[in-house]
Design an enzyme around this catalytic site. Structure first.
Site, short mmCIF file in Angstrom:
data_model
loop_
_atom_site.label_atom_id
_atom_site.label_comp_id
_atom_site.label_asym_id
_atom_site.label_seq_id
_atom_site.Cartn_x
_atom_site.Cartn_y
_atom_site.Cartn_z
N ASP A 119 -2.09 10.65 -2.27
CA ASP A 119 -2.52 9.73 -3.30
C ASP A 119 -2.78 10.37 -4.64
OD1 ASP A 119 -3.15 8.32 -0.62
OD2 ASP A 119 -2.96 6.99 -2.11
N ARG A 164 -7.26 -0.54 -7.02
CA ARG A 164 -7.60 0.52 -6.27
C ARG A 164 -7.78 1.65 -6.98
NH1 ARG A 164 -4.40 1.33 -0.56
NH2 ARG A 164 -6.22 2.04 -0.05
N ARG A 207 0.83 -0.94 -0.12
CA ARG A 207 -0.09 -0.13 -0.08
C ARG A 207 0.89 1.20 -0.09
NH1 ARG A 207 1.97 2.08 3.81
NH2 ARG A 207 0.79 3.70 3.76
N GLY A 208 0.28 2.27 -0.16
CA GLY A 208 1.10 3.66 -0.29
C GLY A 208 1.00 3.83 -1.77
N ALA A 209 0.70 4.98 -2.39
CA ALA A 209 0.60 5.36 -3.74
C ALA A 209 1.53 5.01 -4.50
CB ALA A 209 0.36 6.70 -3.91
N GLN A 259 -2.48 2.62 10.10
CA GLN A 259 -1.02 2.84 9.31
C GLN A 259 -0.06 3.39 9.93
OE1 GLN A 259 -3.90 3.02 8.00
NE2 GLN A 259 -4.00 2.31 5.79
N ASN A 275 -5.58 12.53 -0.08
CA ASN A 275 -4.88 11.54 0.82
C ASN A 275 -5.57 11.05 1.94
OD1 ASN A 275 -2.36 10.64 1.58
ND2 ASN A 275 -2.13 11.86 3.26
N LYS A 276 -5.06 10.04 2.69
CA LYS A 276 -5.76 9.11 3.58
C LYS A 276 -6.82 9.90 4.34
CE LYS A 276 -5.29 5.63 4.28
NZ LYS A 276 -6.32 4.93 3.56
#
Ligand code: MRU
Length: 362
Positions: free
Chosen positions: A251, A109, A61-63, A210, A261-262
């Protein structure tokens, strides 16, 4: 001794964080981040279905990391297709892999644009040079460039942190989400290496933690002083004057500078504006999406309700958007590998982009 040497190979030695993505002898393995910090275990990715599953379930995970993982997964699929040597011509088979498997990866995603960006980069290379070897070369280039971008982000962003500062970060935009230094963490790592004293408050980042599971683990392994907080504690810390700046990742950034973003990033940006705390966003230019005029055009991933309920709530309805949109007006600067973009972001991001002489081609 041999085990230690092997572990050494897997570890990003600078920051002491295990690499999120391993590409060795044409085989892809992904650090299973769902098991961190309890267990360091790598998932072998033998086919596209496994890659899609790893991305969708947040094993990786993570862009930027999901873009790199998708690029290697596609390159490996092309290698398998070439080795299988079917009746159809090798080139037709390779184009089929790039279309069908590329689409499956992009759909895993929807929010982080790096996923689509990486797949499209492989498709362009495959159109110009239709061999599995060219795709492997392109995937390795994406990985290498990402590591270099992180370092440049760190160099451009390190001046945002002064000795004695208290920094707040959200989610994980660290080595685990990218490569090597991470994005939001790159200025932290470089300052720490240079002996600049500072402290980091890490949002736990509900519902998947996270911050608590990944960022706190990463920073602690690097020897950076940190304090874990509930997401809801940020307001009172800022009110008490205990936060000097916020740094988060992204992201996707739309052409007007809106930052996706998150979930929870928007709350921090609103708080930071209220308490006059600088709010920085760090990301590579592969996160900029020139085709999205504003954040309103970016699809926001909705994840399973159970991730919110966990074991704490009865079986009631839950709403679980994984990301939110922070208006460009709330951002102090976007730190990219090409330099800092300051408000008005629409113009400054475009200037950095044009000055680089290279298009992200979104
Ligand atoms: O759902 P996740 O864990 O993939 O979300 C990650 C983030 O929101 C990060 O801040 C973002 O991808 C930037 S990573 C350098």
């Amino acid at each position: 001794m041999q085990a230690a040497a092997q572990e050494g190979k897997r570890v990003n030695l600078t920051m002491n964080t295990p690499a999120a993505i391993l590409w060795e002898q044409g085989r892809l393995r992904l650090l299973d981040q769902r098991q961190l910090p309890g267990k360091v275990e790598y998932l072998p990715i033998e086919d596209i279905a496994a890659a899609v599953q790893a991305i969708a379930s947040l094993a990786v995970r993570g862009a930027p990391a999901i873009g790199i993982a998708a690029a290697y997964a596609l390159a490996a699929a092309a290698q398998r297709s070439a080795a299988a040597g079917r009746r159809r011509s090798a080139e037709t088979a390779l184009q089929a892999v790039l279309q069908r498997d590329g689409d499956a990866l992009i759909a895993a995603r929807p929010t982080a644009v790096n996923l689509r960006w990486a797949v499209e980069r492989l498709r362009r290379r495959g159109a110009a040079e239709p061999t599995a070897a060219a795709l492997v070369d392109e995937a390795e280039a994406i990985h290498r460039e990402d590591a270099a971008a992180c370092r440049a982000i760190g160099e451009h962003g390190r001046g945002c942190i002064k000795a004695g500062d208290n920094v707040l970060t959200h989610c994980n935009a660290g080595a685990l989400a990218v490569s090597e230094l991470g994005t939001a963490t790159a200025p932290l790592y470089l300052n720490h290496q240079a002996g600049v004293p500072f402290h980091v408050y890490v949002d736990e980042t509900r519902p998947l933690f996270q911050g608590a599971r990944l960022t706190a683990w990463e920073l602690a392994r690097a020897g950076i002083g940190l304090t874990l907080i509930c997401d809801s504690a940020a307001a009172s810390l800022m009110a008490a004057g205990k936060i000097d700046l916020v740094i988060v990742g992204a992201d996707r950034i739309a052409a007007n500078g809106d930052v996706v973003n998150k979930i929870g990033t928007l709350s921090l940006a609103v708080l930071a504006a209220h308490f006059q705390v600088p709010f920085y966003v760090a990301c590579p230019s592969s996160t900029l999406d020139w085709s999205a005029a504003s954040g309103a055009e970016v699809p926001i991933e909705e994840r399973a309700e159970q991730e919110v309920r966990q074991e704490h709530a009865a079986l009631v309805p839950a709403f679980n958007p994984a990301f939110d949109v922070t208006p460009a007006a709330l951002v102090t600067a976007v730190i990219t590998e090409r330099g800092l973009a300051k408000p008005p972001l629409a113009e400054s991001l475009k200037r950095l982009h044009d000055a680089s002489g290279e298009l992200s081609r979104h």
